[in-house]
Design a protein around this motif. Structure first.
Motif, PDB file in Angstrom:
ATOM      1  N   LEU A 354       0.914  -0.999   0.071  1.00 21.82           N
ATOM      2  CA  LEU A 354       0.051  -0.074   0.036  1.00 21.82           C
ATOM      3  C   LEU A 354       0.708   1.262   0.047  1.00 21.82           C
ATOM      4  CD1 LEU A 354      -3.097  -1.384   2.339  1.00 21.82           C
ATOM      5  CD2 LEU A 354      -3.028  -0.535  -0.185  1.00 21.82           C
ATOM      6  N   ARG A 355       1.642   1.405  -0.017  1.00 19.55           N
ATOM      7  CA  ARG A 355       3.179   2.577   0.889  1.00 19.55           C
ATOM      8  C   ARG A 355       3.646   2.632  -0.019  1.00 19.55           C
ATOM      9  NH1 ARG A 355       1.893   5.003   5.696  1.00 19.55           N
ATOM     10  NH2 ARG A 355       2.950   6.731   5.240  1.00 19.55           N
ATOM     11  N   ASN A 356       4.471   1.790  -1.703  1.00 18.27           N
ATOM     12  CA  ASN A 356       6.104   1.563  -1.757  1.00 18.27           C
ATOM     13  C   ASN A 356       5.133   2.367  -3.343  1.00 18.27           C
ATOM     14  OD1 ASN A 356       7.848   0.894  -2.725  1.00 18.27           O
ATOM     15  ND2 ASN A 356       7.849  -1.117  -3.125  1.00 18.27           N
ATOM     16  N   SER A 357       5.454   3.280  -3.367  1.00 18.49           N
ATOM     17  CA  SER A 357       5.337   3.911  -4.321  1.00 18.49           C
ATOM     18  C   SER A 357       6.116   4.818  -4.842  1.00 18.49           C
ATOM     19  CB  SER A 357       3.559   3.989  -5.105  1.00 18.49           C
ATOM     20  OG  SER A 357       3.502   5.268  -3.590  1.00 18.49           O
ATOM     21  N   ASP A 358       6.587   5.757  -5.854  1.00 19.07           N
ATOM     22  CA  ASP A 358       6.908   6.947  -6.455  1.00 19.07           C
ATOM     23  C   ASP A 358       6.623   8.223  -5.843  1.00 19.07           C
ATOM     24  OD1 ASP A 358       8.644   5.257  -8.164  1.00 19.07           O
ATOM     25  OD2 ASP A 358       7.527   5.498  -9.782  1.00 19.07           O
ATOM     26  N   THR A 359       5.158   8.385  -5.946  1.00 17.63           N
ATOM     27  CA  THR A 359       4.533   9.371  -5.309  1.00 17.63           C
ATOM     28  C   THR A 359       4.963   9.331  -3.399  1.00 17.63           C
ATOM     29  OG1 THR A 359       2.834   9.025  -6.622  1.00 17.63           O
ATOM     30  CG2 THR A 359       2.670  10.582  -4.771  1.00 17.63           C
ATOM     31  N   THR A 360       4.599   8.202  -2.533  1.00 16.91           N
ATOM     32  CA  THR A 360       4.949   7.843  -1.428  1.00 16.91           C
ATOM     33  C   THR A 360       6.475   8.454  -0.709  1.00 16.91           C
ATOM     34  OG1 THR A 360       3.815   6.601  -1.124  1.00 16.91           O
ATOM     35  CG2 THR A 360       5.454   6.665   0.842  1.00 16.91           C
ATOM     36  N   SER A 361       7.275   7.810  -2.043  1.00 15.49           N
ATOM     37  CA  SER A 361       8.913   8.779  -1.801  1.00 15.49           C
ATOM     38  C   SER A 361       8.954   9.652  -1.923  1.00 15.49           C
ATOM     39  CB  SER A 361      10.144   7.398  -2.968  1.00 15.49           C
ATOM     40  OG  SER A 361       9.527   6.186  -2.963  1.00 15.49           O
ATOM     41  N   SER A 362       8.272  10.977  -2.666  1.00 11.30           N
ATOM     42  CA  SER A 362       7.986  11.801  -3.794  1.00 11.30           C
ATOM     43  C   SER A 362       8.024  12.631  -2.058  1.00 11.30           C
ATOM     44  CB  SER A 362       7.955  12.520  -4.476  1.00 11.30           C
ATOM     45  OG  SER A 362       8.620  11.178  -5.487  1.00 11.30           O
ATOM     46  N   ILE A 363       7.108  11.960  -1.626  1.00  9.42           N
ATOM     47  CA  ILE A 363       5.882  13.018  -0.396  1.00  9.42           C
ATOM     48  C   ILE A 363       7.241  12.831   0.519  1.00  9.42           C
ATOM     49  CG2 ILE A 363       4.325  12.064   1.815  1.00  9.42           C
ATOM     50  CD1 ILE A 363       2.786  11.663  -0.604  1.00  9.42           C
ATOM     51  N   LEU A 364       7.942  11.717   0.992  1.00  6.89           N
ATOM     52  CA  LEU A 364       8.748  11.575   2.051  1.00  6.89           C
ATOM     53  C   LEU A 364      10.102  12.513   1.980  1.00  6.89           C
ATOM     54  CD1 LEU A 364       8.894   7.980   2.563  1.00  6.89           C
ATOM     55  CD2 LEU A 364       8.198   9.360   4.574  1.00  6.89           C
ATOM     56  N   GLU A 365      10.801  12.987   0.616  1.00  8.22           N
ATOM     57  CA  GLU A 365      11.362  13.903   0.223  1.00  8.22           C
ATOM     58  C   GLU A 365      11.094  14.940   1.131  1.00  8.22           C
ATOM     59  OE1 GLU A 365      12.995  13.333  -3.197  1.00  8.22           O
ATOM     60  OE2 GLU A 365      13.836  10.898  -2.837  1.00  8.22           O
ATOM     61  N   ALA A 366       9.485  15.168   0.355  1.00  9.96           N
ATOM     62  CA  ALA A 366       9.525  16.801   0.754  1.00  9.96           C
ATOM     63  C   ALA A 366       9.326  17.215   1.990  1.00  9.96           C
ATOM     64  CB  ALA A 366       8.422  16.716   0.251  1.00  9.96           C
ATOM     65  N   GLU A 367       8.967  15.684   2.808  1.00  9.93           N
ATOM     66  CA  GLU A 367       8.843  16.193   3.959  1.00  9.93           C
ATOM     67  C   GLU A 367      10.226  16.061   5.029  1.00  9.93           C
ATOM     68  OE1 GLU A 367       7.267  13.350   6.470  1.00  9.93           O
ATOM     69  OE2 GLU A 367       5.348  13.255   5.951  1.00  9.93           O
ATOM     70  N   GLY A 368      11.104  15.996   4.459  1.00 11.61           N
ATOM     71  CA  GLY A 368      12.769  16.202   4.872  1.00 11.61           C
ATOM     72  C   GLY A 368      13.091  17.781   4.508  1.00 11.61           C
ATOM     73  N   GLU A 369      12.938  17.879   3.335  1.00 10.02           N
ATOM     74  CA  GLU A 369      12.426  19.673   3.178  1.00 10.02           C
ATOM     75  C   GLU A 369      12.614  20.524   3.748  1.00 10.02           C
ATOM     76  OE1 GLU A 369      11.675  19.228  -1.432  1.00 10.02           O
ATOM     77  OE2 GLU A 369      13.877  17.458  -1.146  1.00 10.02           O
ATOM     78  N   ILE A 370      11.112  20.057   3.753  1.00  6.89           N
ATOM     79  CA  ILE A 370       9.739  21.040   5.035  1.00  6.89           C
ATOM     80  C   ILE A 370      10.742  21.165   5.708  1.00  6.89           C
ATOM     81  CG2 ILE A 370       8.258  21.630   5.668  1.00  6.89           C
ATOM     82  CD1 ILE A 370       7.066  20.673   2.601  1.00  6.89           C
ATOM     83  N   VAL A 371      10.737  19.905   6.988  1.00  2.60           N
ATOM     84  CA  VAL A 371      11.178  20.530   8.190  1.00  2.60           C
ATOM     85  C   VAL A 371      12.866  20.769   8.358  1.00  2.60           C
ATOM     86  CG1 VAL A 371      11.049  18.525   9.992  1.00  2.60           C
ATOM     87  CG2 VAL A 371       9.118  18.712   8.614  1.00  2.60           C
ATOM     88  N   SER A 372      13.654  20.245   7.510  1.00  6.96           N
ATOM     89  CA  SER A 372      14.695  20.766   7.703  1.00  6.96           C
ATOM     90  C   SER A 372      15.194  21.847   7.687  1.00  6.96           C
ATOM     91  CB  SER A 372      15.671  19.632   7.190  1.00  6.96           C
ATOM     92  OG  SER A 372      15.746  19.285   5.884  1.00  6.96           O
ATOM     93  N   GLY A 373      14.313  22.989   6.640  1.00  6.07           N
ATOM     94  CA  GLY A 373      14.699  23.818   6.468  1.00  6.07           C
ATOM     95  C   GLY A 373      15.593  24.145   5.273  1.00  6.07           C
ATOM     96  N   LEU A 374      16.420  22.504   4.631  1.00  2.59           N
ATOM     97  CA  LEU A 374      17.633  23.146   4.076  1.00  2.59           C
ATOM     98  C   LEU A 374      16.535  23.316   1.943  1.00  2.59           C
ATOM     99  CD1 LEU A 374      19.020  19.911   4.294  1.00  2.59           C
ATOM    100  CD2 LEU A 374      19.853  21.907   5.566  1.00  2.59           C
TER     101      LEU A 374
END
Length: 592
Positions: A354-374
């Motif tokens: 249910l969770r293994n998709s390119d969209t899920t990976s993109s969302i995770l990367e986006a979260e990392g960028e937002i929260v880390s402020g990079l």
């Protein structure tokens, strides 16, 4: 003594049984009765160790779960007991069942609500025309064990309401629960570190209730009979960001994918039959080994468990009767472990599917960028792309919320995103956007979070740090770990500097003298560094600290906190939370 099933969870089960015994014998009056409850209430009873055998010994003839129908009672000597939580959906289900129940002459009907029936529940019963049909009885169990070192007040919905709407109705229940915990553990809080404004309010209420109880009980136990324990109160609104992030630990991903009720995961197997899997460490030999690890390692660990279980069958090759006898004794335990492993494997495989998709990976990367402020713009682009896909309203809203909490957003940008979200997901999105504005107004400002992020880095500096989020670690668990090191005023100063504008205080308890005939002595209070309550149970020496999440906690935060504290300190720290929550839970509530 360990803090597991024989420790705090075992004691909480004893408390629950005592309350049920009192309920059935004293308040209802004994006799033959039928118990009707919803699935949530059934899970709670099972969770507390209240078995069918125990209920039958108390006069309960039959137990019905609403999904499976309910009885028609014609014998006036028998009684109907409806049992549910103080939750809008649960109350509506019970009210609907009461509408269908024939009114037999002389049959007494009771509605037991945990912890009590509030005004909203009364309105629902009145609107559905069943108010007054049943006698209302409150049933308050302050805490439920959900792990070896974790208990909850069971206020998952109330925790979300606190985050989103600043609803503090759960605070009195939490204060009572924390005070009752001293009786359960046989300890006294030596001092309390309050992080956040609501934490200070909880401590003030705890003191007030303790003083009232001290006067009423006129207790005077010796200090030597009580172990010492520190308390850390953490206000969820100090760090809402960590609660919104996608979880990568096994327990967190299962929660995000299937949802958990009373630490139970429900799913349908290959045959379409509903199965249940308890996600607790004290009655599942597999769960403790995979609970806190990154989901990518779960297949490897489950495989190692299967290999170990295979070793247990080597005993069948012997011809020695004595050894065969010992082997046969182990078979029930071994086969049960195999069933549990099989369930975990099925849940893990479904989660991957249910969770293994390119969209899920993109969302995770986006979260990392937002929260880390990079690279915040990468997160913004992902959010805007999700708004172009009608199947991702929750993820788009979650990314928008993270952006609003972690950076200053211009009015023009907010208006643009709001229009895009409403165009993509309809007029119902208007409610979610209003709730988002309210959540941001109650949360820590983006400037204050930026300051926290510099002092408590979200990007792991330790290569061995568990990947509970995508390339990040919770700020909340780092703050709590620092607060646990504060034992005196001088140590508080450095922590205050690191927290910046976040309110933090070091409070001491108040001991009240027993009431006497002398009015002057009655109104005087002796200051002391302990909070005292009755302690009918022997002290549990295993707990030095109690950590309380006000507003709920995620599995990822608990996993990271265990890692920071280390195995030795983890065994001596009891975690209390008002509920187990996740980012998915939050945005679903925002859109409800």
């Amino acid at each position: 003594m360990e803090g597991g099933d024989g420790g705090v969870s075992g004691r909480l089960s004893v408390v629950a049984r005592r309350k049920w015994k009192h309920l059935l014998k004293e308040q209802i009056g004994g006799g033959v009765c039928h118990l009707i409850m919803d699935v949530v209430a059934a899970n709670l009873l099972n969770y507390l160790g209240i078995t069918m055998m125990f209920l039958k010994s108390m006069g309960v003839k039959t137990v019905y779960v609403l999904d499976g129908g309910a009885p028609t009672i014609d014998n006036p000597e028998e009684k109907l007991i409806y049992f549910t939580q103080n939750n809008v959906d649960c109350i509506q289900k019970i009210a609907s069942q009461l509408q269908q129940q024939p009114q037999a002459p002389g049959v007494k009907i009771y509605l037991v609500v945990m912890p009590y029936l509030d005004g909203v529940g009364e309105i629902i019963l009145e609107e559905m025309g069943v108010y007054g049909v049943a006698s209302f009885i409150p049933f308050s169990i302050p805490l439920f064990p959900i792990d070896t070192n974790t208990v909850t007040t069971g206020s998952d919905d109330a925790s979300l309401d606190y985050m989103l709407y600043n609803d503090t109705s759960m605070i009195p229940q939490l204060a009572v629960a924390l005070n009752s915990l001293t009786e359960t553990l046989g300890c006294a809080y030596t001092h309390t570190v309050c992080i956040g404004s609501t934490a200070q309010e909880v401590h003030i209420l705890m003191q007030y209730l303790m003083e009232q109880e001290g006067r009423a009980n006129q207790t005077n136990e010796p200090e030597a009979s009580r172990s010492k324990c520190r308390l850390v109160l953490f206000d969820r609104r100090v760090d809402m960001v960590s609660a919104l992030c996608s979880q990568l630990v096994y327990a967190g991903m299962v929660h995000d994918t299937f949802g958990l009720t009373c630490a139970q995961c429900k799913y349908k197997n290959d045959e379409g039959k509903e199965e249940k899997l308890g996600m607790t460490a004290y009655n599942d030999v597999v769960f403790p080994r995979i609970r806190d690890v990154n989901f990518a390692r779960v297949p490897e660990l489950l495989h190692s468990v299967v290999r170990e279980l295979g070793e247990n069958y080597k005993g069948k090759e012997t011809t020695d009767l004595k050894k065969l006898k010992e082997f046969v004794k182990t078979l029930p335990d071994v086969t049960e472990k195999h069933r549990v492993v099989a369930k975990h494997m099925w849940v893990a495989s479904q989660t991957v599917q249910l969770r293994n998709s390119d969209t899920t990976s993109s969302i995770l990367e986006a979260e990392g960028e937002i929260v880390s402020g990079l690279i915040a713009q990468g997160g913004v682009r992902c959010m805007e792309e999700l708004m172009c896909r009608p199947q991702y309203p929750n993820d788009a809203l979650r990314l928008m919320t993270l952006i609003r909490l972690t950076r200053k957003v211009k009015h023009e940008e907010r208006e643009k995103w709001s229009r895009m979200y409403m165009d993509a997901f309809g007029d119902d999105a208007f409610i979610a956007l209003n709730v988002l504005d309210e959540l941001v107004s109650h949360a820590l400002s983006s400037t204050a979070f930026e300051a926290l992020r510099k002092k408590f880095p979200v990007v792991p500096t330790d290569d061995d740090s568990p990947q509970v989020f995508y390339g990040m670690q919770p700020v909340s668990s780092q703050i709590i770990a620092e607060a646990l090191r504060v034992k005196k005023e001088s140590e508080l100063v450095n922590t205050q500097k690191r927290l910046g504008t976040v309110p933090i205080s070091l409070e001491y308890g108040t001991r009240v003298r027993p009431r006497t005939e002398n009015k002057k002595e009655e109104t005087s209070m002796e200051e002391d560094r302990t909070i005292r309550t009755r302690a009918p149970l022997q002290p549990l020496d295993s707990y030095d600290c109690v950590v309380c999440f006000i507003g709920g906690a995620t599995f990822s935060e608990l996993s990271h906190l265990r890692y920071i504290l280390g195995p030795a300190q983890t065994q001596r720290t009891l975690i209390v939370t008002t509920g187990m929550i996740s980012g998915i839970d939050i945005v679903k509530k925002m859109r409800a």
